[in-house]
Design an enzyme around this catalytic site. Structure first.
Site, PDB file in Angstrom:
ATOM      1  N   ARG A 208       5.051  -7.338  11.203  1.00 10.77           N
ATOM      2  CA  ARG A 208       3.744  -6.764  11.662  1.00 10.77           C
ATOM      3  C   ARG A 208       3.986  -6.166  13.235  1.00 10.77           C
ATOM      4  O   ARG A 208       3.340  -5.114  13.470  1.00 10.77           O
ATOM      5  CB  ARG A 208       2.659  -7.704  11.663  1.00 10.77           C
ATOM      6  CG  ARG A 208       2.495  -8.238  10.366  1.00 10.77           C
ATOM      7  CD  ARG A 208       1.173  -9.421  10.246  1.00 10.77           C
ATOM      8  NE  ARG A 208       1.228  -9.830   9.032  1.00 10.77           N
ATOM      9  CZ  ARG A 208       1.216 -11.273   8.616  1.00 10.77           C
ATOM     10  NH1 ARG A 208       1.414 -11.924   9.722  1.00 10.77           N
ATOM     11  NH2 ARG A 208       1.094 -11.385   7.562  1.00 10.77           N
ATOM     12  N   ASP A 246      -6.091  -3.655  -1.644  1.00 14.85           N
ATOM     13  CA  ASP A 246      -5.671  -4.953  -2.292  1.00 14.85           C
ATOM     14  C   ASP A 246      -6.785  -4.904  -3.438  1.00 14.85           C
ATOM     15  O   ASP A 246      -7.601  -4.329  -3.521  1.00 14.85           O
ATOM     16  CB  ASP A 246      -5.994  -6.024  -1.273  1.00 14.85           C
ATOM     17  CG  ASP A 246      -5.086  -7.311  -1.474  1.00 14.85           C
ATOM     18  OD1 ASP A 246      -3.957  -7.458  -1.023  1.00 14.85           O
ATOM     19  OD2 ASP A 246      -5.360  -8.051  -2.601  1.00 14.85           O
ATOM     20  N   SER A 247      -6.085  -6.100  -4.347  1.00 16.44           N
ATOM     21  CA  SER A 247      -7.073  -6.226  -5.323  1.00 16.44           C
ATOM     22  C   SER A 247      -7.890  -7.387  -5.460  1.00 16.44           C
ATOM     23  O   SER A 247      -8.650  -7.506  -6.200  1.00 16.44           O
ATOM     24  CB  SER A 247      -6.155  -6.420  -6.714  1.00 16.44           C
ATOM     25  OG  SER A 247      -5.212  -7.557  -6.582  1.00 16.44           O
ATOM     26  N   ASP A 293       3.639  -4.356   0.767  1.00 20.25           N
ATOM     27  CA  ASP A 293       3.991  -5.944   0.620  1.00 20.25           C
ATOM     28  C   ASP A 293       3.557  -6.715  -0.570  1.00 20.25           C
ATOM     29  O   ASP A 293       2.694  -7.391  -0.451  1.00 20.25           O
ATOM     30  CB  ASP A 293       3.707  -6.514   2.059  1.00 20.25           C
ATOM     31  CG  ASP A 293       4.027  -7.942   2.280  1.00 20.25           C
ATOM     32  OD1 ASP A 293       4.901  -8.206   1.851  1.00 20.25           O
ATOM     33  OD2 ASP A 293       3.270  -8.497   3.060  1.00 20.25           O
ATOM     34  N   CYS A 333       9.257 -10.243  -1.317  1.00 17.85           N
ATOM     35  CA  CYS A 333       9.284 -11.865  -1.347  1.00 17.85           C
ATOM     36  C   CYS A 333       9.860 -12.390  -2.466  1.00 17.85           C
ATOM     37  O   CYS A 333       9.702 -13.495  -2.545  1.00 17.85           O
ATOM     38  CB  CYS A 333       8.013 -12.425  -0.916  1.00 17.85           C
ATOM     39  SG  CYS A 333       6.762 -11.955  -2.088  1.00 17.85           S
TER      40      CYS A 333
HETATM   41  N1  SAH Z   1       0.497  -8.058   3.604  1.00 20.14           N
HETATM   42  C1  SAH Z   1      -0.176  -9.167   3.344  1.00 20.14           C
HETATM   43  C2  SAH Z   1       0.599  -9.996   2.409  1.00 20.14           C
HETATM   44  C3  SAH Z   1       0.480  -9.541   0.891  1.00 20.14           C
HETATM   45  S1  SAH Z   1       0.469 -10.784  -0.276  1.00 20.14           S
HETATM   46  C4  SAH Z   1      -0.130  -9.998   4.930  1.00 20.14           C
HETATM   47  O1  SAH Z   1       0.562  -9.427   5.680  1.00 20.14           O
HETATM   48  O2  SAH Z   1      -0.764 -11.032   4.997  1.00 20.14           O
HETATM   49  C5  SAH Z   1       0.472  -9.912  -1.803  1.00 20.14           C
HETATM   50  C6  SAH Z   1      -1.068  -9.243  -1.820  1.00 20.14           C
HETATM   51  O3  SAH Z   1      -1.078  -8.348  -3.174  1.00 20.14           O
HETATM   52  C7  SAH Z   1      -2.144 -10.337  -2.196  1.00 20.14           C
HETATM   53  O4  SAH Z   1      -3.125 -10.225  -1.341  1.00 20.14           O
HETATM   54  C8  SAH Z   1      -2.669  -9.921  -3.482  1.00 20.14           C
HETATM   55  O5  SAH Z   1      -4.140 -10.028  -3.779  1.00 20.14           O
HETATM   56  C9  SAH Z   1      -2.337  -8.437  -3.685  1.00 20.14           C
HETATM   57  N2  SAH Z   1      -1.974  -7.840  -4.947  1.00 20.14           N
HETATM   58  C10 SAH Z   1      -1.224  -8.466  -5.935  1.00 20.14           C
HETATM   59  N3  SAH Z   1      -1.295  -7.382  -7.075  1.00 20.14           N
HETATM   60  C11 SAH Z   1      -1.955  -6.413  -6.654  1.00 20.14           C
HETATM   61  C12 SAH Z   1      -2.026  -4.945  -7.384  1.00 20.14           C
HETATM   62  N4  SAH Z   1      -1.670  -4.681  -8.417  1.00 20.14           N
HETATM   63  N5  SAH Z   1      -2.803  -4.280  -6.526  1.00 20.14           N
HETATM   64  C13 SAH Z   1      -3.335  -4.578  -5.329  1.00 20.14           C
HETATM   65  N6  SAH Z   1      -2.993  -5.521  -4.739  1.00 20.14           N
HETATM   66  C14 SAH Z   1      -2.286  -6.694  -5.478  1.00 20.14           C
END
Ligand code: SAH
Length: 389
Positions: A208, A246-247, A293, A333
């Site tokens: 970040r 995000d979803s 991510d 991850c």
């Molecule tokens: N970048 C974030 C962590 C991401 S964790 C940080 O810095 O804290 C992964 C995220 O992907 C979760 O919030 C989850 O809700 C989202 N996610 C999972 N599948 C998804 C999809 N198909 N479309 C959008 N978001 C999704």
């Protein structure tokens, strides 16, 4: 000591110093099968050689997880206090504020135990039957070493089912739900009871900060933003526009709240990332910085091929919406995809998007996520940043 012993027969044992011993490496006889999941045991060769003290679960593929290299080590509050003290000293040497992953399982010498610290509040993730049995000793050790005001037990990780454990979220000390996280000079709000995992992803802290360095005056798309860890850092560093995608509606609501707490503006978009990237491409919209991510695409070894393809597609679609001269960051991850394979898939995705790219930054999780030297797969996080022509 009436401690039970697990035998590693000679020809079978593959143990090269890893803290994990698989069920096909041990003598799984009736006596072993009768041992209750999570019991502390000694591990010896059939020649009597001592392999250490660990805990055993006859139901798990990883049958033994080692806690010490010697036999008959007493596993009690004092043992955990010693490991915690060592872990705390490492964080104290690196961080000047008490916000970090305090304890990272094998990397800190205790498989199955993860603890995140938010000042005087801790979230504890117990992932194995062996650690579940030690819950009281762990809490006593925490009281001794840190005297935390609030402790939340996040016993809701899905992999607990593999260990025959139930799912719960409990408050063991005090009371805490929404708290402030300080990171890289940014203040975020995290929900420790209902947020994902322990409520906050400390592993991306350094990444970040790197994105924030590039962000001044730029438009930024933070895809899979969760509660805006990257996006808000970019906004605070002077980005001219930030979209968090995000979803999860609750995650986006927290992102908006965190943005207000930092007096910056973000745009929260609830959508599926693949669909939204396709839509943005059709609409001809681009961003100077695109970061992705995602959740793990390779959840187990058998998902490697479809998961690898998904990373390739994500790289291609994300490149399509990255402006000329922009930056693209892709993270994984999934510990089940090796770093070289992940890099190849991302590179192929960029090629298919017809973009020339230079890899300018490669990294993993921060110092507060130490890795056991003989368990390299526990270095799960991979992050690649490209400069695109
Ligand atoms: N970048 C974030 C962590 C991401 S964790 C940080 O810095 O804290 C992964 C995220 O992907 C979760 O919030 C989850 O809700 C989202 N996610 C999972 N599948 C998804 C999809 N198909 N479309 C959008 N978001 C999704």
């Amino acid at each position: 000591m009436s401690r039970k012993t697990i035998i590693l027969p000679k020809g079978k044992r593959a143990r090269g110093g890893s803290p994990w011993i698989f069920s096909n490496e041990i003598r799984m006889d009736e006596a072993a099968k009768a041992i209750a999941p999570g019991t502390v045991i000694n591990v010896r060769g059939d020649d009597g050689r001592a392999f250490g003290t660990g805990y055993f679960n006859p139901k798990s593929l990883i049958a033994v997880r080692l806690l010490a290299e010697e036999c008959d080590v007493v596993i009690d509050a004092e043992f955990f206090a010693a490991r915690l003290t060592r872990a705390l000293a490492l964080r104290d040497a690196v961080y000047d504020r008490p916000f970090y992953r305090l304890f990272h399982a094998e990397g800190d010498g205790v498989p199955g135990l993860v603890i995140d610290r938010f000042d005087d509040t801790l979230t504890v993730q117990i992932g194995t039957a062996g650690m579940e049995k030690q819950q009281t000793a762990i809490l006593m050790a925490l009281d001794k070493v840190l005297k935390p005001k609030n402790v939340i037990l996040r016993g809701d990780a899905p992999n607990r089912a593999l260990e025959g454990l139930d799912s719960y979220v409990k408050t063991a000390r005090g009371e805490a739900k929404r708290i402030a996280v300080e990171e890289n000079g940014v203040r975020y709000i995290a929900d420790l009871q209902e947020g994902q995992k322990t409520g906050w992803y400390y592993d991306q802290r350094d990444n970040r900060a790197f994105i924030a360095r590039l962000a001044k005056g730029k438009s930024v798309l933070d895809a899979y933003s969760y509660t805006g860890g990257f996006g808000i850092a970019a906004a605070k560093a002077g980005a001219k526009e930030v979209v968090c995608l995000d979803s999860s509606a609750p995650a986006l609501a927290l992102a908006e709240e965190s943005a207000r707490a930092n007096s910056v503006t973000i745009q929260a978009v609830k959508a599926d990332v693949f669909e939204e990237l396709e839509r943005l491409k059709k609409a001809g919209e681009t961003f100077d910085i695109v970061l992705t991510d995602p959740p793990p695409f390779v959840k187990s070894k058998k998902d490697l091929e479809p998961g690898a393809k998904a990373y390739r597609k994500l790289a291609r679609l994300a490149a399509d919406v990255t402006a000329p001269g922009g930056f693209l960051s892709i993270a994984s991850c999934s510990h089940n995809i090796p770093p070289e394979r992940f890099a190849v898939e991302c590179g192929q995705g960029l090629l298919r998007a017809g973009r020339r790219a230079a890899l300018i930054h490669q990294s993993g999780a921060g110092v507060d996520h130490p890795v056991h030297p003989l368990l390299p797969e526990s270095a799960y996080l991979k992050s690649l940043v490209y400069a695109l022509d």
